[in-house]
Design a protein around this motif. Sequence first.
Motif, mmCIF file in Angstrom:
data_model
loop_
_atom_site.group_PDB
_atom_site.id
_atom_site.type_symbol
_atom_site.label_atom_id
_atom_site.label_comp_id
_atom_site.label_asym_id
_atom_site.label_seq_id
_atom_site.Cartn_x
_atom_site.Cartn_y
_atom_site.Cartn_z
ATOM 1 N N THR A 1 2.898 -12.722 -8.192
ATOM 2 C CA THR A 1 1.585 -13.281 -8.495
ATOM 3 C C THR A 1 1.572 -13.825 -9.914
ATOM 4 O OG1 THR A 1 0.684 -11.526 -7.120
ATOM 5 C CG2 THR A 1 -0.876 -12.782 -8.429
ATOM 6 N N LEU B 1 4.227 -2.917 -4.702
ATOM 7 C CA LEU B 1 3.119 -3.219 -5.603
ATOM 8 C C LEU B 1 3.610 -4.026 -6.807
ATOM 9 C CD1 LEU B 1 0.119 -2.615 -6.228
ATOM 10 C CD2 LEU B 1 0.879 -0.589 -7.440
ATOM 11 N N MET B 2 4.725 -3.572 -7.363
ATOM 12 C CA MET B 2 5.279 -4.246 -8.537
ATOM 13 C C MET B 2 5.792 -5.631 -8.187
ATOM 14 S SD MET B 2 4.699 -2.313 -10.829
ATOM 15 C CE MET B 2 4.305 -0.635 -11.196
ATOM 16 N N LEU C 1 5.610 1.741 -4.280
ATOM 17 C CA LEU C 1 5.384 1.214 -5.616
ATOM 18 C C LEU C 1 6.183 -0.071 -5.845
ATOM 19 C CD1 LEU C 1 3.435 2.441 -7.422
ATOM 20 C CD2 LEU C 1 5.248 3.638 -8.630
ATOM 21 N N VAL D 1 1.810 0.541 -16.778
ATOM 22 C CA VAL D 1 2.814 1.147 -15.922
ATOM 23 C C VAL D 1 3.218 2.505 -16.469
ATOM 24 C CG1 VAL D 1 5.093 0.792 -14.936
ATOM 25 C CG2 VAL D 1 3.597 -1.146 -15.350
ATOM 26 N N LEU E 1 2.954 -7.875 -7.885
ATOM 27 C CA LEU E 1 2.417 -8.153 -9.220
ATOM 28 C C LEU E 1 3.213 -9.272 -9.895
ATOM 29 C CD1 LEU E 1 0.541 -7.031 -11.646
ATOM 30 C CD2 LEU E 1 2.667 -6.017 -12.438
ATOM 31 N N SER F 1 0.812 -1.206 0.000
ATOM 32 C CA SER F 1 0.000 0.000 0.000
ATOM 33 C C SER F 1 0.846 1.257 0.000
ATOM 34 C CB SER F 1 -0.909 -0.002 1.216
ATOM 35 O OG SER F 1 -0.123 -0.124 2.372
#
Lengths: 244, 507
Positions: free
Chosen positions: B296, B289-290, B286, B365, B293, B283
Amino acid sequence: MMIEVKDLWKSFDGEPAVRGLNLTVRAGSVHGLLGLNGAGKTTTVKCVVGLLRPDRGHVRVAGRSATEDVSYKSLIGYLPENPSLPEYLTVREFLVFVARLKGLGGRELQTSVSEVAELFGLNGLLDKLIFGLSKGLKQRVAFASAIVNDPLILVLDEPFNGLDPEVQSVAKAEMKEISKRGGSVLVSTHLLDTIERVCNSATIVHRGKDLASGSLEELKRSAGLDSSASLEEAFLRTVSRVRE
Amino acid sequence: MRVAFVLLRVKLRQYLGPVVGRPRNVVFLFIVYGLWLVGTGLFSLALRVAGVVSGSGPAGFLPVLTEVTMAAVMAAGIYLGLKGGVTAFPYEIDFVLPSRVKPRTFLVSDAIFQFVMLSLFVVPPVALMIGTITYPAHVTYLAVAIPCYAIAMVMAIMLSHVIGLSRTKLGDRGSRLLGWGLMASVLMPLGLSALGVPRPSELSYHPALILSHAVTEGSTSVLLYLLPYVAASLAVYVRLSGTNFYPSVTPLLVSALMDRPTMITGRVAVPAALLRVLGLRASSRLTGLMYALHLTRVAREGSLFTGATVLVLLTLGNIAVPRIMGSFTFPELAQLTMIALYVPLLPALLAINWGLSERRNLWLVKMSPWSERPYLSGLLLAYVTVTLPFSLFLYSLVSVGVGELPFLAVDLILLASMSYFGSALAVLTSLTVRIESSPLSLGSLVFIVVPLAGSALLSLPVLVLRTFEPLASSPTPTVIAAASVYVAAFAAVVYRALVHGGTKYLT
Ligand SMILES: Nc1ncnc2c1ncn2[C@@H]1O[C@H](COP(=O)(O)OP(=O)(O)OP(=O)(O)O)[C@@H](O)[C@H]1O
Ligand SMILES: [Mg+2]
């Protein structure tokens, strides 16, 4: 001026795709980009959102130069012509991902995500992987992600591709809503009757140049038609004139 | 038949992709292919030297080499079969399958295509290796070896098609069962050796061993024992080839290294705890987050599973080979260090899939107002996160067999170094080289060669340290510190160069 493009040039492998194009989109307007296949619409749009670097000319978005200052990107929403999505994410994960990229966080993020999901009828699909969705459902997800940050400027490239009539009308309402709030929308599409219903102004692009630009009335007049004529007639006439 | 050749021509063109008509790409492909051959050539020279040094004679490696490569060729066919067997590009699914082309015609063109593809990858390097270790008797050996490998490839293609086509009769699950069953039987001799179980004499009728025997003995008469296998597969093959398998064809040539998300993999999520440990709360930052991503993605799209399978199979070979040879020619403890040398294959395979499936999502992005560096640091971090623990897992697996860990400290530094540099070079390759047609195309060799060779080069001081006894088995604290500082310092330099300089390739 929300979007201002002056003397834009862009070539691919030495072949010019856009040659000296001008485009102005005012605050509070929905502006259409019309043109035959290969006219240079997508190339122009990509230069506006910063996905392509122009060879020449300048592009200003929300008063900032698109080539030097990328901060305007948090103000725009963009829907590409053939959106490629990370299919291994669920719809919710994807919308949250885009919202975070746009700088949203916390409670604001959660409400924005549920709002756009509601708007585009995605509520039952939030925990499904994008992988298995139909083409139109994927387009809905992409459209929803384009407006998840409540953009001041919305840039749409063939946005109605695969959308059913119900969602098309939702999308059109959303475009009008943004312009009413003082934002602006730039939409490239071949659906001329749609443009006639949602746009206040448009630019006709032909072989990489702006052929005519202005309100729909002005476009008809410059084609030598009166306001009862359809936009289709005006467009065809304008384009065929240059051919000769 | 005419139609089959038309299909084949178009398919080969698409397979070679952007090479046709672009001189720069042709040169590039030649260089990559050359590197592939130089690599195998160097490897076989090393074997030759090792044979001379150990006194067993270079040709002593021939049985192992042929056994492993024959099994590998068949395993590759079975792997393709598990993925669907019949290879197809998306354009074929959209335009060829709905046309009047008969399934059997399509199958014939695909069999020839697979033969061409396999030959390109297998024949020149194998011929080079056999030639090098049997020189000066190479002509006699190669005269038998090349037809034998051709037979192995034909069998592999039949296996691939039979398993793929069996879907129409056995269903998805049954066909998968058949595939993994065949995989197990093909790899059984290696598996038994790896476990240290003596081979029963019946096992010499195993097709891979028959072929390997034919090459090492230089005799074609043993090939007669292959007849039952060939006849049986041919009978099944001909029967199955009449079925309409079109509905189960998938765009295999694009997705060969991936899997559709399943019930399990589709639900994999990055635990928040992991992000917190790494200081990367999704949260807030960045990079987090990447990172989430990419982790996953590799878990859900199956590229992680593919990479892990490949590494496990290599480790099987790694354990089995010294046992087959007897440890006198092969310092048994070297196998622990060997792991480090092939571990960069994992990020390499992940990078191929990034180029194929994720590069096109970069627009997302690029629409964000932030710097693109977190994308790269998240990517690198994600690769290291899967590679390093997996290499440690393999290390502990092998160490159980070896029973002692004399080079523990040096090996751990080496594993860390190879995992990190392998990941960084995999990211670098996928940024700078575009992979356009298929993960099974020749161009993707560069994705394998660069991380493998490059990370070994960057880890060279540690590799050299490993060969210096007694320093390697009982390193002083100073030596450990020096090696760690070397790796850390270089890692930092590489990180900066990659993350800062790499963003301009994110297109
Ligand atoms: N990446 C690219 N590489 C090479 N040429 C390109 C590329 N993108 C666009 N072009 C060329 O530039 C010209 C303009 O293309 P563009 O996509 O902008 O057209 P368009 O107006 O959006 O057409 P359409 O209505 O079909 O979407 C075309 O001639 C196209 O072939
Ligand atoms: Mg377009």
